[in-house]
Design an enzyme around this catalytic site. Structure first.
Site, PDB file in Angstrom:
ATOM      1  N   GLY A 247       0.829  -1.212   0.000  1.00 52.04           N
ATOM      2  CA  GLY A 247       0.000   0.000   0.000  1.00 52.04           C
ATOM      3  C   GLY A 247       0.861   1.259   0.000  1.00 52.04           C
TER       4      GLY A 247
ATOM      5  CG  ASP B 292      -9.084 -11.012   4.429  1.00 51.98           C
ATOM      6  OD1 ASP B 292      -8.915 -10.030   5.181  1.00 51.98           O
ATOM      7  OD2 ASP B 292     -10.127 -11.218   3.794  1.00 51.98           O
ATOM      8  CB  ILE B 293      -5.688  -8.343   8.451  1.00 48.68           C
ATOM      9  CG1 ILE B 293      -6.552  -7.207   7.908  1.00 48.68           C
ATOM     10  CG2 ILE B 293      -4.246  -8.225   8.001  1.00 48.68           C
ATOM     11  CD1 ILE B 293      -6.228  -5.845   8.524  1.00 48.68           C
TER      12      ILE B 293
ATOM     13  CE1 TYR C 133     -10.385   4.471   6.359  1.00 49.22           C
ATOM     14  CE2 TYR C 133     -10.501   6.772   7.039  1.00 49.22           C
ATOM     15  CZ  TYR C 133      -9.761   5.649   6.738  1.00 49.22           C
ATOM     16  OH  TYR C 133      -8.374   5.707   6.829  1.00 49.22           O
TER      17      TYR C 133
HETATM   18  N1  LIG Z   1      -4.794   7.445   2.831  1.00 48.46           N
HETATM   19  C1  LIG Z   1      -4.980   8.384   3.730  1.00 48.46           C
HETATM   20  O1  LIG Z   1      -5.168   9.570   3.394  1.00 48.46           O
HETATM   21  C2  LIG Z   1      -4.940   8.048   5.199  1.00 48.46           C
HETATM   22  C3  LIG Z   1      -5.141   9.074   6.130  1.00 48.46           C
HETATM   23  C4  LIG Z   1      -5.061   8.787   7.494  1.00 48.46           C
HETATM   24  C5  LIG Z   1      -4.810   7.503   7.916  1.00 48.46           C
HETATM   25  N2  LIG Z   1      -4.643   6.507   7.008  1.00 48.46           N
HETATM   26  C6  LIG Z   1      -4.377   5.147   7.494  1.00 48.46           C
HETATM   27  O2  LIG Z   1      -3.052   4.798   7.145  1.00 48.46           O
HETATM   28  C7  LIG Z   1      -2.964   3.396   6.888  1.00 48.46           C
HETATM   29  C8  LIG Z   1      -2.352   3.180   5.510  1.00 48.46           C
HETATM   30  O3  LIG Z   1      -3.185   3.815   4.532  1.00 48.46           O
HETATM   31  P1  LIG Z   1      -2.821   3.786   2.974  1.00 48.46           P
HETATM   32  O4  LIG Z   1      -3.498   4.947   2.361  1.00 48.46           O
HETATM   33  O5  LIG Z   1      -1.374   3.540   2.794  1.00 48.46           O
HETATM   34  O6  LIG Z   1      -3.624   2.466   2.524  1.00 48.46           O
HETATM   35  P2  LIG Z   1      -3.612   1.721   1.116  1.00 48.46           P
HETATM   36  O7  LIG Z   1      -2.713   2.411   0.147  1.00 48.46           O
HETATM   37  O8  LIG Z   1      -5.051   1.495   0.747  1.00 48.46           O
HETATM   38  O9  LIG Z   1      -2.908   0.330   1.486  1.00 48.46           O
HETATM   39  C9  LIG Z   1      -3.544  -0.631   2.264  1.00 48.46           C
HETATM   40  C10 LIG Z   1      -2.983  -1.977   1.858  1.00 48.46           C
HETATM   41  O10 LIG Z   1      -3.678  -2.983   2.620  1.00 48.46           O
HETATM   42  C11 LIG Z   1      -4.158  -3.976   1.710  1.00 48.46           C
HETATM   43  N3  LIG Z   1      -5.358  -4.596   2.269  1.00 48.46           N
HETATM   44  C12 LIG Z   1      -6.642  -4.172   2.154  1.00 48.46           C
HETATM   45  N4  LIG Z   1      -7.473  -5.021   2.784  1.00 48.46           N
HETATM   46  C13 LIG Z   1      -6.692  -6.000   3.313  1.00 48.46           C
HETATM   47  C14 LIG Z   1      -6.972  -7.174   4.059  1.00 48.46           C
HETATM   48  N5  LIG Z   1      -8.226  -7.507   4.382  1.00 48.46           N
HETATM   49  N6  LIG Z   1      -5.946  -7.971   4.437  1.00 48.46           N
HETATM   50  C15 LIG Z   1      -4.667  -7.660   4.085  1.00 48.46           C
HETATM   51  N7  LIG Z   1      -4.347  -6.567   3.372  1.00 48.46           N
HETATM   52  C16 LIG Z   1      -5.349  -5.743   2.994  1.00 48.46           C
HETATM   53  C17 LIG Z   1      -4.438  -3.196   0.445  1.00 48.46           C
HETATM   54  O11 LIG Z   1      -4.574  -4.069  -0.675  1.00 48.46           O
HETATM   55  P3  LIG Z   1      -5.523  -3.574  -1.895  1.00 48.46           P
HETATM   56  O12 LIG Z   1      -4.904  -2.308  -2.410  1.00 48.46           O
HETATM   57  O13 LIG Z   1      -5.460  -4.693  -2.839  1.00 48.46           O
HETATM   58  O14 LIG Z   1      -6.867  -3.326  -1.296  1.00 48.46           O
HETATM   59  C18 LIG Z   1      -3.212  -2.302   0.373  1.00 48.46           C
HETATM   60  O15 LIG Z   1      -2.095  -2.956  -0.176  1.00 48.46           O
HETATM   61  C19 LIG Z   1      -4.397   2.868   7.056  1.00 48.46           C
HETATM   62  O16 LIG Z   1      -4.552   2.381   8.357  1.00 48.46           O
HETATM   63  C20 LIG Z   1      -5.261   4.094   6.869  1.00 48.46           C
HETATM   64  O17 LIG Z   1      -6.494   3.971   7.530  1.00 48.46           O
HETATM   65  C21 LIG Z   1      -4.691   6.756   5.655  1.00 48.46           C
END
Ligand SMILES: NC(=O)c1ccc[n+]([C@@H]2O[C@H](COP(=O)([O-])OP(=O)(O)OC[C@H]3O[C@@H](n4cnc5c(N)ncnc54)[C@H](OP(=O)(O)O)[C@@H]3O)[C@@H](O)[C@H]2O)c1
Length: 281
Positions: A10, A35-36, A124
Site C-alpha cells: 500500500g 486477509d487480516i 470509515y
Molecule cells: N490514505 C490516507 O489519506 C490516510 C489518512 C489517514 C490515515 N490513514 C491510514 O493509514 C494506513 C495506511 O493507509 P494507505 O493509504 O497507505 O492504505 P492503502 O494504500 O489502501 O494500502 C492498504 C494496503 O492494505 C491492503 N489490504 C486491504 N485489505 C486488506 C486485508 N483484508 N488484508 C490484508 N491486506 C489488505 C491493500 O490491498 P488492496 O490495495 O489490494 O486493497 C493495500 O495494499 C491505514 O490504516 C489508513 O487507515 C490513511
C-alpha cells in the site's frame, strides 16, 4: 529488530518497507498472502514469522465505498486489528497501527490532541475508531499513530489526481471548507521509524507541519508542478454530494511527537515540492 509489515504494498506500507529495510530484518505481507479479517490466517502468519514488531498498514481505505460496504470495512478496519492484536499479545509482540483524523467530527477550531474525544461522522471513521478500541482492549504493547491526508509514491492520492486532471481539464473545482494537514508517506515512515527504534508506546498524532484546505492544497500542487494554464475554483463540500461526510476541520497537533523525539515534521509545502520532484511531475 525483526519487523513484519502488513499491507506492505500500500501507499504507506511500501514507504515503511523502504525506510525500515535498510536497518532491520523486514518481511512484508499483503492481501495476496492473507486477509487480516481472518483470525486463523493472522495467527498462523504471525506465529510462523515470529517478529518482534508487527506494523499494520493494511486497511480498507476507500472512504466513500465504506458507506455502502460497511460489513467489509468493519471486518478489515476493526476485526482485522483485533485479530492482529490477539495474535501479537499471545506472543509478546509489539503492534504498530495506523488511524486517521476522520475519528474526529471536525467541530474543533484548534488542532486535535491525542486524548481529544473521538466522534466520527462517517462509516470509515467509525470503523477506524472501533479498530483503535480493539487495539487498546487486546494489546498491552502498542503504538497507535493517527495521520491524515496521505500521499505517496504508490497508490491513488490527491496529488496524483490533481496532476492528472490538470492534463485534460482547464478548470478544477476543489472544496475549500475542509481543513487538514497533507502528509507525505515518506516523512511519516521516517517518524514511525524513530518511534519504533525509541521503543515508544501509546497514541501519537503525526502529520506534516501546517494546514490548508483541499483547495489550497490543489493550488500548491499545480504551482509546484509548474502548471500555469489551469484555474482552481473553490467550492463547498455540499456541491460534490459524496457518499461520506468529511470533517470540516481535522488538523492534528504533533506536539507529543516533538516532546518525545525532539524532532518536528517538515512543512507540508516543502514535502509537496519534494514529492512532485521525486515523481518527476
Ligand atoms: N490514505 C490516507 O489519506 C490516510 C489518512 C489517514 C490515515 N490513514 C491510514 O493509514 C494506513 C495506511 O493507509 P494507505 O493509504 O497507505 O492504505 P492503502 O494504500 O489502501 O494500502 C492498504 C494496503 O492494505 C491492503 N489490504 C486491504 N485489505 C486488506 C486485508 N483484508 N488484508 C490484508 N491486506 C489488505 C491493500 O490491498 P488492496 O490495495 O489490494 O486493497 C493495500 O495494499 C491505514 O490504516 C489508513 O487507515 C490513511
Amino acid at each position: 529488530m525483526k519487523i513484519l509489515i502488513l499491507g506492505h504494498k500500500g501507499m504507506l506500507g511500501s514507504d515503511l518497507f523502504l525506510r525500515l529495510f535498510a536497518f532491520h530484518e523486514v518481511e512484508g505481507k499483503d492481501i495476496e498472502d492473507f486477509d487480516i479479517a481472518s483470525q486463523e490466517a493472522c495467527t498462523e502468519a504471525i506465529s510462523e514469522i515470529e517478529p518482534d514488531v508487527v506494523i499494520n498498514a493494511a486497511a480498507y481505505t476507500d472512504v466513500d465505498c465504506c458507506e455502502s460496504d460497511s460489513d467489509t470495512c468493519f471486518s478489515v478496519n476493526a476485526e482485522g486489528v483485533k485479530n492482529i492484536a490477539l495474535a501479537c499479545r499471545e506472543r509478546g509482540i509489539k503492534i504498530v497501527h495506523f488511524s486517521t483524523d476522520y475519528v474526529f467530527d471536525g467541530m474543533k477550531r484548534n488542532p486535535y490532541q491525542e486524548d481529544d474525544k473521538c466522534n466520527p461522522i462517517n462509516v470509515y471513521g467509525k470503523s477506524k475508531l472501533a479498530g483503535e478500541q480493539y487495539l487498546k482492549q487486546f494489546s498491552d504493547n502498542f503504538l497507535l499513530i493517527r495521520s491524515a491526508w496521505l500521499y505517496g509514491k504508490n497508490g491513488k492520492n490527491f496529488v496524483k489526481t490533481i496532476v492528472e486532471k490538470a492534463r485534460t481539464e482547464k478548470v478544477l473545482n476543489i472544496v475549500d471548507d475542509q481543513v487538514g494537514s497533507p502528509t507525505f508517506t515518506w516523512d511519516l515512515a521516517a517518524a514511525v521509524q524513530l518511534l519504533i527504534e525509541g521503543r515508544h508506546t501509546g497514541i501519537y498524532h503525526i502529520t506534516n507541519r501546517g494546514n490548508c484546505s483541499w483547495y489550497q492544497f490543489a493550488v500548491k500542487i499545480l504551482k509546484s508542478a509548474c502548471v500555469t494554464d489551469v484555474t482552481v475554483k473553490p467550492i463547498k463540500s455540499d456541491a460534490l454530494q459524496r457518499p461520506a461526510k468529511r470533517p470540516h476541520y481535522s488538523v492534528l497537533t504533533c506536539r507529543k511527537f516533538f516532546e518525545t523525539t525532539g524532532k518536528t515534521m517538515r512543512y507540508w509545502q516543502i514535502a509537496v515540492d519534494d514529492y512532485i520532484s521525486k515523481m518527476g511531475y
